[in-house]
Motif scaffolding. Structure first.
Motif, PDB file in Angstrom:
ATOM      1  N   UNK A  98       5.129  -4.295  43.868  1.00 59.46           N
ATOM      2  CA  UNK A  98       5.554  -3.369  42.808  1.00 59.46           C
ATOM      3  C   UNK A  98       7.071  -3.287  42.754  1.00 59.46           C
ATOM      4  N   UNK A  99       7.646  -3.710  41.620  1.00 59.33           N
ATOM      5  CA  UNK A  99       9.086  -3.650  41.382  1.00 59.33           C
ATOM      6  C   UNK A  99       9.324  -3.141  39.958  1.00 59.33           C
ATOM      7  N   UNK A 100      10.338  -2.303  39.789  1.00 60.17           N
ATOM      8  CA  UNK A 100      10.663  -1.791  38.456  1.00 60.17           C
ATOM      9  C   UNK A 100      12.133  -1.392  38.412  1.00 60.17           C
ATOM     10  N   UNK A 101      12.816  -1.807  37.340  1.00 58.08           N
ATOM     11  CA  UNK A 101      14.203  -1.411  37.096  1.00 58.08           C
ATOM     12  C   UNK A 101      14.219  -0.224  36.154  1.00 58.08           C
ATOM     13  N   UNK A 102      15.169   0.673  36.366  1.00 57.09           N
ATOM     14  CA  UNK A 102      15.299   1.864  35.520  1.00 57.09           C
ATOM     15  C   UNK A 102      15.987   1.479  34.210  1.00 57.09           C
ATOM     16  N   UNK A 105      17.387   3.327  31.844  1.00 57.03           N
ATOM     17  CA  UNK A 105      18.582   4.107  31.510  1.00 57.03           C
ATOM     18  C   UNK A 105      19.615   4.107  32.644  1.00 57.03           C
ATOM     19  N   UNK A 106      19.284   3.510  33.796  1.00 55.48           N
ATOM     20  CA  UNK A 106      20.227   3.309  34.888  1.00 55.48           C
ATOM     21  C   UNK A 106      20.008   1.899  35.424  1.00 55.48           C
ATOM     22  N   UNK A 107      20.677   0.901  34.869  1.00 52.44           N
ATOM     23  CA  UNK A 107      20.364  -0.500  35.192  1.00 52.44           C
ATOM     24  C   UNK A 107      20.589  -0.878  36.650  1.00 52.44           C
ATOM     25  N   UNK A 108      21.312  -0.080  37.405  1.00 49.84           N
ATOM     26  CA  UNK A 108      21.562  -0.426  38.805  1.00 49.84           C
ATOM     27  C   UNK A 108      20.559   0.230  39.755  1.00 49.84           C
ATOM     28  N   UNK A 109      19.516   0.875  39.210  1.00 53.58           N
ATOM     29  CA  UNK A 109      18.504   1.546  40.028  1.00 53.58           C
ATOM     30  C   UNK A 109      17.234   0.694  40.044  1.00 53.58           C
ATOM     31  N   UNK A 110      16.745   0.410  41.254  1.00 48.82           N
ATOM     32  CA  UNK A 110      15.544  -0.390  41.453  1.00 48.82           C
ATOM     33  C   UNK A 110      14.528   0.416  42.243  1.00 48.82           C
ATOM     34  N   UNK A 111      13.269   0.389  41.790  1.00 52.92           N
ATOM     35  CA  UNK A 111      12.170   1.037  42.511  1.00 52.92           C
ATOM     36  C   UNK A 111      11.252  -0.033  43.064  1.00 52.92           C
ATOM     37  N   UNK A 112      10.815   0.136  44.304  1.00 50.81           N
ATOM     38  CA  UNK A 112       9.924  -0.825  44.955  1.00 50.81           C
ATOM     39  C   UNK A 112       8.818  -0.067  45.673  1.00 50.81           C
ATOM     40  N   UNK A 113       7.638  -0.695  45.744  1.00 48.77           N
ATOM     41  CA  UNK A 113       6.486  -0.071  46.383  1.00 48.77           C
ATOM     42  C   UNK A 113       5.843  -1.001  47.381  1.00 48.77           C
ATOM     43  N   UNK A 114       5.433  -0.452  48.516  1.00 46.91           N
ATOM     44  CA  UNK A 114       4.840  -1.237  49.589  1.00 46.91           C
ATOM     45  C   UNK A 114       3.324  -1.216  49.578  1.00 46.91           C
ATOM     46  N   UNK A 115       2.747  -2.154  50.297  1.00 44.67           N
ATOM     47  CA  UNK A 115       1.289  -2.304  50.348  1.00 44.67           C
ATOM     48  C   UNK A 115       0.626  -1.304  51.274  1.00 44.67           C
ATOM     49  N   UNK A 116      -0.584  -1.680  51.737  1.00 43.01           N
ATOM     50  CA  UNK A 116      -1.405  -0.753  52.518  1.00 43.01           C
ATOM     51  C   UNK A 116      -0.736  -0.309  53.804  1.00 43.01           C
ATOM     52  N   UNK A 117       0.008  -1.203  54.446  1.00 42.41           N
ATOM     53  CA  UNK A 117       0.657  -0.859  55.713  1.00 42.41           C
ATOM     54  C   UNK A 117       1.896   0.003  55.522  1.00 42.41           C
ATOM     55  N   UNK A 118       2.379   0.127  54.291  1.00 40.21           N
ATOM     56  CA  UNK A 118       3.625   0.857  54.038  1.00 40.21           C
ATOM     57  C   UNK A 118       3.394   2.114  53.201  1.00 40.21           C
ATOM     58  N   UNK A 119       2.849   1.929  52.001  1.00 41.54           N
ATOM     59  CA  UNK A 119       2.450   3.017  51.094  1.00 41.54           C
ATOM     60  C   UNK A 119       3.622   3.851  50.590  1.00 41.54           C
ATOM     61  N   UNK A 120       4.830   3.345  50.677  1.00 43.68           N
ATOM     62  CA  UNK A 120       6.018   4.096  50.272  1.00 43.68           C
ATOM     63  C   UNK A 120       6.584   3.561  48.954  1.00 43.68           C
TER      64      UNK A 120
END
Length: 506
Positions: free
Chosen positions: A367-371, A373-388
């Motif tokens: 899971x990856x997504x760029x914002x 309205x804020x192009x320098x902000x990146x969101x990432x999501x981890x799998x079952x072992x991470x969940x963050x």
């Protein structure tokens, strides 16, 4: 004549234009004088050392109240507090008596202007105010101002003036999908990206070896292509920004490019040594990530399409996303790493070295997504072992915030209409959650899928999102619809963007 004179004398006697000096005392005067005399007598009769009539002393406690003329008056009061009795001078009482008697007199239908003006002048001269506007009881003087620093802790129970909180409309988020589409033979594979929505309102869904297009405007379904070999399957789909070309990553290590309007395959680009599970466009540059861990840049305008190979991941690249301004490419892999790569420059070899490498996740990062309205902000999501879910500032390379979702994060998308972040989850919740950005407070949970959510994509106007899950269904959720006023304002701001591809794709 004598009878007429007698009637006039009687009428003048009964008319209360002035106080009657020889008349007996009025009832209220007799009552007030008797009460004061009784009270004062009780005061003199009782002393602190004697009990006296205790019931009488409890029911009528004497107190001295100063009057307006400076003298004191004895006023009785009941147990539990003093009873306030207003005091008026004789002049005020005469005016009140005159006003009460005037109500019974017939109204003069044709009063002259001079007479009314004279009466008003006489009234102001004699009484200090106009009799017509006089009140029997009135409160004089302005209210005192509150002392400095005083705070009123009482809550307003009702007010005709709407407060900002009361005028704010609560947003309604439907808890059930607006539409459910069947997706038979969908591959329940966490590492694949099988759903994407174009700017022309076409939804592309890969079902094993078949690629279907659903027209969200008309509701038509079209089978665009089918893999030639039965054992082969489609691993990833991605629309170009203009929505007229569709890229497919397949299990036979190739990247296909299709002209959707003419339903024709334009080219098939090889170079990978394993299945291609992730794709992302940046104008005419198409980036593809494979199970080998390599990322290829393709210039779809030229015959020799391969430009660069990015080597960083040691396992399958399952997440790939270009930033809105095209400056950075984010990649996530099964090796729990997130890489941020620089943009591709014309005629240079720049882009082979990563700008950042984040290793805070403890599970596969798909899971990856760029914002937007804020192009320098990146969101990432981890799998079952991470969940963050982690929010990164790629300019400084720091992690802004992290949130434990208690569930596998399979997909992330920003919703610009309300500046929110949407996450799709697998084990153990199998749901979709809307988070407020940047506080990451939960706005809503959308339940309904009976299997893990694999992918999320947004409609062109960002008012609806589509989710696909292992239960072989595609669900459409109208969670971000704007009110009519905001919608019209947004439509005025949106300008048509011209295509950046000036050369035909060969």
């Amino acid at each position: 004549m004598a009878q007429f004179g007698f009637d006039n004398d009687i009428h003048s006697i009964l008319k209360l234009d002035m106080p009657i000096t020889n008349a007996p005392m009025a009832r209220w005067q007799r009552k007030a004088s008797s009460s004061m005399s009784t009270s004062c007598a009780n005061t003199s009769a009782l002393s602190p050392g004697k009990s006296g009539n205790r019931s009488l002393s409890l029911s009528k406690t004497p107190s001295k109240t100063p009057g307006k003329n400076g003298k004191t008056q004895c006023t009785p009061s009941k147990a539990g507090g003093d009873r306030f009795i207003p005091t008026r001078n004789n002049k005020q009482m005469d005016v009140a008596s005159f006003l009460l008697s005037k109500e019974n007199e017939p109204m003069d239908t044709n009063p002259s202007a001079a007479t009314s003006e004279n009466q008003k002048a006489w009234s102001v001269t004699l009484n200090g105010y106009d009799i017509e506007e006089a009140k029997i009881l009135h409160l004089g003087g302005k209210p005192l101002n509150a002392p400095e620093g005083y705070q009123n802790n009482l809550k307003v129970l009702y007010s005709q003036i709407p407060t900002p909180v009361s005028t704010k409309k609560n947003r309604y988020i439907p808890s059930v999908p607006d539409r459910i589409l069947d997706a038979p033979e969908l591959r329940n594979d966490f590492y694949l990206n099988l759903l994407d929505w174009s700017s022309r309102n076409l939804l592309a869904v890969a079902l094993h070896s078949n690629l279907y297009l659903w027209d969200a405007t008309q509701g038509d379904i079209v089978l665009l292509m089918k893999m030639e070999q039965v054992e082969d399957y489609i691993c990833s789909v991605s629309w170009i920004k203009e929505g007229n070309f569709l890229a497919l990553g397949t299990s036979d290590c190739k990247v296909q490019l299709w002209d959707v309007e003419n339903q024709k395959r334009l080219r098939s680009m090889s170079g990978h040594t394993a299945r291609v599970g992730s794709l992302s466009w940046n104008n005419h540059i198409l980036s593809s990530g494979s199970r080998s861990g390599h990322i290829h840049h393709h210039d779809v305008r030229v015959a020799d399409h391969h430009i660069f190979t990015l080597s960083g991941h040691s396992q399958e690249v399952c997440g790939l996303e270009w930033s809105p301004d095209g400056r950075y490419l984010a990649s996530g892999g099964n090796d729990n790493l997130v890489y941020v790569w620089p943009g591709v420059q014309e005629g240079s070899g720049q882009g082979s070295n990563a700008v950042h490498s984040f290793n805070e996740h403890q599970g596969a990062v798909k899971a990856l997504a760029w914002c937007p309205w804020q192009p320098n902000i990146l969101a990432s999501g981890g799998g079952t072992s991470d969940r963050h879910i982690r929010i990164w500032n790629v300019t400084s390379g720091s992690c802004i915030s992290a949130l434990d979702t208690q569930s596998q994060v399979s997909s992330l998308k920003f919703a610009p209409n309300y500046k929110e972040l949407v996450s799709g989850h697998g084990y153990a919740h199998d749901n979709v959650v809307i988070w407020k950005y940047p506080s990451l407070t939960k706005v809503a949970e959308l339940n309904g899928h009976e299997g893990r959510v694999l992918n999320i994509t947004m409609s062109p106007d960002c008012s609806t999102m589509a989710t696909v899950a292992g239960d072989e269904t595609v669900r459409l959720w109208k969670s971000f619809e704007l009110d009519p006023v905001k919608k019209k304002a947004k439509e005025r701001m949106v300008k048509s963007s011209s295509s950046s591809i000036h050369q035909s794709i060969r």
